[in-house]
Motif scaffolding. Structure first.
Motif, mmCIF file in Angstrom:
data_model
loop_
_atom_site.group_PDB
_atom_site.id
_atom_site.type_symbol
_atom_site.label_atom_id
_atom_site.label_comp_id
_atom_site.label_asym_id
_atom_site.label_seq_id
_atom_site.Cartn_x
_atom_site.Cartn_y
_atom_site.Cartn_z
ATOM 1 N N ILE A 199 14.644 23.435 -38.931
ATOM 2 C CA ILE A 199 14.513 24.525 -37.957
ATOM 3 C C ILE A 199 13.522 24.141 -36.864
ATOM 4 C CG2 ILE A 199 13.729 26.905 -37.654
ATOM 5 C CD1 ILE A 199 14.798 27.480 -40.476
ATOM 6 N N HIS A 200 12.410 23.506 -37.236
ATOM 7 C CA HIS A 200 11.423 23.075 -36.248
ATOM 8 C C HIS A 200 12.029 22.059 -35.282
ATOM 9 C CE1 HIS A 200 7.399 24.366 -38.270
ATOM 10 N NE2 HIS A 200 8.337 25.289 -38.375
ATOM 11 N N ALA A 201 12.849 21.138 -35.824
ATOM 12 C CA ALA A 201 13.482 20.132 -34.970
ATOM 13 C C ALA A 201 14.437 20.781 -33.973
ATOM 14 C CB ALA A 201 14.216 19.106 -35.826
ATOM 15 N N ASP A 202 15.187 21.784 -34.429
ATOM 16 C CA ASP A 202 16.100 22.487 -33.528
ATOM 17 C C ASP A 202 15.331 23.245 -32.461
ATOM 18 O OD1 ASP A 202 18.935 23.747 -33.020
ATOM 19 O OD2 ASP A 202 17.539 25.437 -33.137
ATOM 20 N N ALA A 203 14.235 23.905 -32.860
ATOM 21 C CA ALA A 203 13.431 24.661 -31.892
ATOM 22 C C ALA A 203 12.800 23.730 -30.861
ATOM 23 C CB ALA A 203 12.353 25.455 -32.621
ATOM 24 N N LYS A 204 12.441 22.530 -31.289
ATOM 25 C CA LYS A 204 11.828 21.570 -30.366
ATOM 26 C C LYS A 204 12.831 21.050 -29.349
ATOM 27 C CE LYS A 204 8.898 17.439 -30.367
ATOM 28 N NZ LYS A 204 8.256 16.405 -31.224
ATOM 29 N N ALA A 205 14.105 20.962 -29.762
ATOM 30 C CA ALA A 205 15.130 20.414 -28.877
ATOM 31 C C ALA A 205 15.757 21.478 -27.975
ATOM 32 C CB ALA A 205 16.229 19.740 -29.711
ATOM 33 N N ASN A 206 15.446 22.739 -28.193
ATOM 34 C CA ASN A 206 16.063 23.823 -27.441
ATOM 35 C C ASN A 206 15.092 24.355 -26.395
ATOM 36 O OD1 ASN A 206 16.838 26.781 -26.916
ATOM 37 N ND2 ASN A 206 18.617 26.031 -28.051
ATOM 38 N N ASP A 207 15.510 24.362 -25.138
ATOM 39 C CA ASP A 207 14.628 24.792 -24.053
ATOM 40 C C ASP A 207 14.259 26.268 -24.171
ATOM 41 O OD1 ASP A 207 13.364 24.430 -21.336
ATOM 42 O OD2 ASP A 207 14.873 25.946 -20.839
ATOM 43 N N ALA A 208 15.239 27.125 -24.507
ATOM 44 C CA ALA A 208 14.960 28.555 -24.635
ATOM 45 C C ALA A 208 13.971 28.815 -25.762
ATOM 46 C CB ALA A 208 16.263 29.318 -24.887
ATOM 47 N N ALA A 209 14.117 28.101 -26.888
ATOM 48 C CA ALA A 209 13.190 28.276 -28.004
ATOM 49 C C ALA A 209 11.789 27.821 -27.619
ATOM 50 C CB ALA A 209 13.683 27.499 -29.221
#
Length: 337
Positions: A199-209
């Motif tokens: 989840i942290h990796a996805d949040a790091k790769a997502n601009d909106a997050a």
């Protein structure tokens, strides 16, 4: 026979019920299907409006039928219930869905993509394991208490709990049972760490997050969940509408021209509401330990109980998230006057 223009589908595990009407609203199709027949039947039907309740497998079928050219709309089951005439049967439900999907005032659920559902499944799996972790810790603590061994509450004391199991002078059957529970706890914590890293990796790769994480009280998990679970923010007229969608606004009880606002509605996404509340209660607790000031959070923390202040802050966080997602900006703290 008139051509079908609108179809209501009552979904189930294996047997689906269809109810179709023509452009004038006359019933022209009543049929029961097996799961394996679903796509074949819709391939042979003319392109039409298809209504379904937003329940298990609804998003999958919506994506598949959309590929065939149909216009698919999902609705909350509670909104469809009012259109059921009498009795609870699959035929009555399919007819109610067919009627409800044509109403101009009906609110529809956006169809989730496969990628978005995959990310949400990661969140749900982590939430399930966290509950399992809590159950295991409580079981170990309760069993140790039967032998006079007391360990402080809280997941932060899980290591002390396992150490107490190792040091305790316990009967052999009890030790074997507790060792199994301790191994399960360690394995569950390892799995939680793996999913949290994803989840942290996805949040790091997502601009909106990344932009959402600039809001105090919102971390990678909450930001990722908001990005995955929220529909297009342009569907909401204001930040209050988004907050109401999550269930953080007061529930009205008004009659005779007298407006009464009660507790929060607790409608909508429970997972998002809980994450926002947990982030808010942490902010409230930290602010209460700080120096007095004239900021909004200090004033409301002084007037309200901690949990009430946390709900108010969670509401504010949801509205701020709406503004950031809509405008593509980052959070900027209010400057003191």
């Amino acid at each position: 026979m008139s051509e079908v223009s609108t179809i209501g589908v009552d979904l189930a595990k294996n047997v689906f019920q269809l109810h179709g009407v023509d452009a004038e609203g006359r019933p022209v199709l009543r049929r029961q299907l097996r799961r394996s027949q679903m796509l074949e039947v819709f391939q042979n039907l003319p392109v039409c409006l298809v209504g379904m309740e937003s329940c298990a497998s609804a998003h999958y079928w919506a994506r598949e039928l959309t590929k065939l050219g149909h216009e698919v709309r999902l609705m909350q089951p509670s909104y469809v219930k009012g259109y059921v005439k009498r009795g609870k049967t699959d035929k009555a439900d399919a007819e109610a869905i067919c009627e409800a999907v044509t109403r101009p005032s009906m609110r529809f659920v956006p169809v989730k993509s496969a990628d978005r559902q995959a990310l949400l499944m990661t969140h749900k799996a982590r939430e399930f394991l966290v509950r399992q972790q809590t159950q295991t810790v409580n079981a170990i603590r309760a069993h140790l208490g039967e032998f006079g061994i007391i360990v402080a509450k809280g997941i932060q004391n899980a290591d002390r709990l396992i150490a107490a199991c190792d040091r305790a002078d316990l009967p052999a059957p009890t030790r074997r049972a507790l060792n199994l529970l301790a191994d399960q706890l360690i394995d569950t914590q390892r799995k939680i760490a793996q999913l949290t890293a994803d989840i942290h990796a996805d949040a790091k790769a997502n601009d909106a997050a990344q932009r959402l994480q600039t809001i105090p009280g919102i971390g990678p998990i909450t930001a990722s969940a908001l990005v995955a679970a929220l529909p297009d923010v342009s569907d909401f007229r204001s930040g209050r509408d988004l907050s109401a969608w999550i269930g953080l606004t007061p529930k009205p009880h008004s009659t005779g021209g007298k407006e009464r606002l009660g507790r929060i509605s607790k409608m909508g996404n429970r997972y998002l509401r809980r994450l926002l509340y947990l982030g808010a209660i942490a902010q409230v607790s930290a602010r209460r330990r700080g120096e007095p000031g004239e900021d909004w959070l200090w004033k409301i923390a002084e007037r309200k109980k901690p949990k009430q202040a946390a709900i108010a802050l969670a509401n504010r966080m949801a509205r701020t998230a709406y503004a950031l997602l809509k405008n593509g900006t980052q959070y900027q703290a209010a400057r003191p006057a």
